[in-house]
Design an enzyme around this catalytic site. Structure first.
Site, mmCIF file in Angstrom:
data_model
loop_
_atom_site.group_PDB
_atom_site.id
_atom_site.type_symbol
_atom_site.label_atom_id
_atom_site.label_comp_id
_atom_site.label_asym_id
_atom_site.label_seq_id
_atom_site.Cartn_x
_atom_site.Cartn_y
_atom_site.Cartn_z
ATOM 1 N N TYR A 251 0.699 -1.180 0.075
ATOM 2 C CA TYR A 251 0.007 0.012 0.074
ATOM 3 C C TYR A 251 0.884 1.189 -0.132
ATOM 4 O O TYR A 251 2.004 1.169 0.338
ATOM 5 C CB TYR A 251 -0.990 -0.076 1.089
ATOM 6 C CG TYR A 251 -0.677 -0.001 2.667
ATOM 7 C CD1 TYR A 251 0.567 0.067 2.871
ATOM 8 C CD2 TYR A 251 -1.437 -0.386 3.381
ATOM 9 C CE1 TYR A 251 1.104 -0.051 4.401
ATOM 10 C CE2 TYR A 251 -1.205 -0.571 4.713
ATOM 11 C CZ TYR A 251 0.055 -0.427 5.224
ATOM 12 O OH TYR A 251 0.139 -0.284 6.656
ATOM 13 N N GLU A 252 -0.005 2.240 -0.251
ATOM 14 C CA GLU A 252 0.734 3.490 -0.552
ATOM 15 C C GLU A 252 1.765 3.755 -1.659
ATOM 16 O O GLU A 252 2.729 4.435 -1.511
ATOM 17 C CB GLU A 252 1.470 4.105 0.832
ATOM 18 C CG GLU A 252 0.544 4.345 1.977
ATOM 19 C CD GLU A 252 -0.714 4.987 1.826
ATOM 20 O OE1 GLU A 252 -0.466 6.139 0.740
ATOM 21 O OE2 GLU A 252 -1.517 4.859 2.488
ATOM 22 N N GLY A 253 1.340 2.668 -2.568
ATOM 23 C CA GLY A 253 2.311 2.658 -3.750
ATOM 24 C C GLY A 253 3.190 1.610 -3.557
ATOM 25 O O GLY A 253 4.007 1.500 -2.716
#
Length: 597
Positions: free
Chosen positions: A440-442
């Protein structure tokens, strides 16, 4: 039950001896951060994480979150009381400016607390962590009325925050976003659409939840240029700050996940929900990136945090578990076997984890201080340099820390052997929880692309050239000290590998874009090893200096010097392997037809 003790002494050593936090005394909030106050704050923060958050980690994982038929979500037993205790201590608003009812202390302290909280109970700490990111976006892009209404109750922990980007048809490619915003005629908008994978999207811990939602205003340009950012509260907020009626935003489902079961990861449905534009129309990504960058540093710290707590439990087991005899002769002759810490392979695993943890903690705190300078300094040149360094290192820290954090959780589990595979011992939960941070978050492949495609060429390479100079100057400065040669000589070699890899990219990526993308992951990890090695050289220098003046700490400081030497000998040479992979380019991997996979 797994154990955890926050590394307060290590944090203080990094802040005072390595990073010299007193140098920032001219920044708002730093004058009050004396060494004594730092020690008191970190000790109190450690206490609440160790005594209140950590005991709920395993039970929260087993119980998970529950959603009723009306979309209300209940967190695991004990979470509400622990959250209230955390809020009562003022920890959520630690670094929020005083004019918005925060304490205004250095962001570096908030990052240290983020590590302690995530080690103790990552799922519970995420409810506070998402709020920190929302606060950062509102402080930077909200208007004064929005700041007045939303920031004080969020800083107080009465309200929490989320970020809503992902939709079923779009994750990284936000240009495919379909959530729409329709003007209501009174300055607000109707928000309609569905968001997925929303951490802390619905829960019973706070009075209100402030969702920051990306949506497209009707008639906006296609692609990412037509995206705007909106505040969409769970309960609408009156002009005097009181809660008005329930907004038409609801949790449609809770995702069933591999880990972080105690955090409610929600499908969020917006049905003509009332929203309020943040910043300018069609400029939502720039506002959301403030939150995303804050979140990416927070996720990097999660990688470190899981590595640290897994290490502590593996170390305890390695000292107690009796198995076999040391090859050099019995070390515990009064017992039937020696503790497994006598075996080289166990020590290899432990030292690889520890060597990462100590340098990664320093890098994370250094990045937090860069953020403090970027947001608080009146010196334009200092702000620019800090922003350059933070922008360059954020994808490196997020990608490398979370990759190695997961690997280290697996190594710690391996030390436990079969007992590490049994859930009651807690090691397998660390592995499961650590895995999400790579996604997550890229996802980490995206972090590598961001580093190579955006951060390296930005401003004609100004940030990366400054980093090369910073590392090179330290190596040159310390070369005259014979005691520092075990640290600076390998660092020089590794820096040379990074510079060669960067030159290769300059010569080969523009003409053939697949070359840049195809080697970006190796480049990110090469960069990460150099950054960690650079910080180990700084730690070694500080440890040698402190040994000359401090009494009774020689063994503790010598352990740091030995751990740093291990990193230089056993872990930093990975840069040559990464360089060889980079120099091979992407031709072979891209030449195989898709149908032949």
């Amino acid at each position: 039950m797994p154990l955890y003790k926050a590394p307060v002494d290590d944090t203080l050593f990094l802040l005072t001896d390595v990073l010299h936090i007193e140098r920032f005394g001219n920044l708002p909030g730093f004058a009050e951060a004396t060494p004594d106050l730092l020690a008191q704050i970190l000790a109190e923060g450690a206490k609440i994480c160790e005594e209140t958050l950590q005991p709920l980690n395993r039970t929260g994982d087993e119980e998970g979150c529950r959603r009723d038929a009306d979309g209300n979500v209940a967190t695991p037993a004990g979470f509400e009381q622990a959250f209230d205790a955390f809020v009562a201590g003022g920890w959520v608003g630690l670094s929020v400016p005083p004019e918005y009812d925060g304490q205004g202390l250095p962001y570096a302290l908030a990052v240290a607390m983020s590590e302690y909280g995530s080690s103790a109970n990552m799922a519970l700490a995420m409810y506070m962590g998402l709020t920190q990111g929302a606060l950062a976006a509102l402080l930077r892009h909200g208007d004064e009325e929005q700041k007045r209404l939303y920031i004080p109750p969020m800083a107080a922990g009465r309200w929490t925050g989320t970020m809503n980007l992902t939709e079923p048809q779009c994750g990284t490619d936000l240009g495919l976003l379909m959530t729409r915003a329709t003007p209501r005629g009174d300055g607000s908008y109707s928000i309609t659409g569905q968001k997925i994978f929303i951490s802390a999207g619905e829960h019973d811990l706070a009075e209100n939840i402030i969702h920051l939602v990306l949506a497209r205003i009707e008639g906006a340009p296609a692609g990412v240029k037509g995206i705007s950012l909106f505040i969409v509260p769970k309960f609408d907020v009156a002009a005097d700050g009181s809660l008005a009626g329930r907004n038409t935003v609801s949790c449609g489902a809770i995702e069933h996940k591999m880990g972080i079961h105690g955090n409610a990861t929600c499908v969020m449905n917006y049905d003509d929900a009332r929203g309020y534009l943040v910043g300018e129309p069609n400029r939502g990504l720039s506002a959301m990136f403030v939150m995303m960058n804050e979140a990416r540093l927070g996720v990097a710290v999660q990688g470190l945090a899981l590595s640290e707590v897994a290490y502590q439990n593996a170390l305890c087991y390695a000292k107690e578990r009796l198995q076999g005899r040391a090859l050099s002769g019995a070390k515990n002759p009064g017992a039937a076997a020696d503790p497994i810490i006598v075996h080289p392979d166990i020590r290899r695993n432990l030292l690889e984890i520890r060597a990462f943890n100590e340098a990664a903690r320093g890098l994370a705190l250094s990045a937090a201080l860069d953020s403090d300078v970027a947001h608080r300094s009146e010196d334009a040149e200092a702000r620019r340099a800090a922003e350059d360094r933070l922008g360059l290192l954020t994808p490196v820290l997020k990608g490398v820390f979370t990759d190695l954090g997961f690997e280290n959780a697996v190594k710690a589990q391996q030390i436990w052997g079969g007992h590490g595979y049994i859930s009651e011992n807690g090691m397998e939960q660390f592995v499961r929880d650590a895995r999400i941070a790579m996604i997550y978050e890229g996802a980490n492949g995206i972090q590598a692309l961001d580093l190579v495609g955006r951060k390296l060429p930005k401003d004609n390479g100004r940030a990366v050239m400054a980093f090369f100079a910073e590392v090179g100057e330290l190596a040159a400065r310390e070369s005259a000290d014979e005691r520092m040669k075990p640290y600076v000589e390998p660092l020089k070699t590794a820096l040379g590998d990074l510079q060669k890899a960067t030159m290769w990219l300059m010569q080969n990526a523009l003409a053939e874009p697949d070359n840049g993308a195809g080697v970006s992951y190796d480049y990110m990890h090469l960069f990460g090893r150099v950054a960690l090695g650079y910080f180990w050289a700084r730690i070694a220098r500080a440890a040698l200096d402190r040994k000359a003046t401090a009494d009774g700490e020689a063994a503790w400081l010598d352990a740091k010097l030995t751990t740093g030497k291990f990193f230089m000998e056993k872990m930093l040479p990975e840069t040559s392997y990464r360089l060889a992979r980079i120099a091979a380019g992407a031709q072979t991997m891209m030449s195989l037809p898709a149908e032949m996979f």
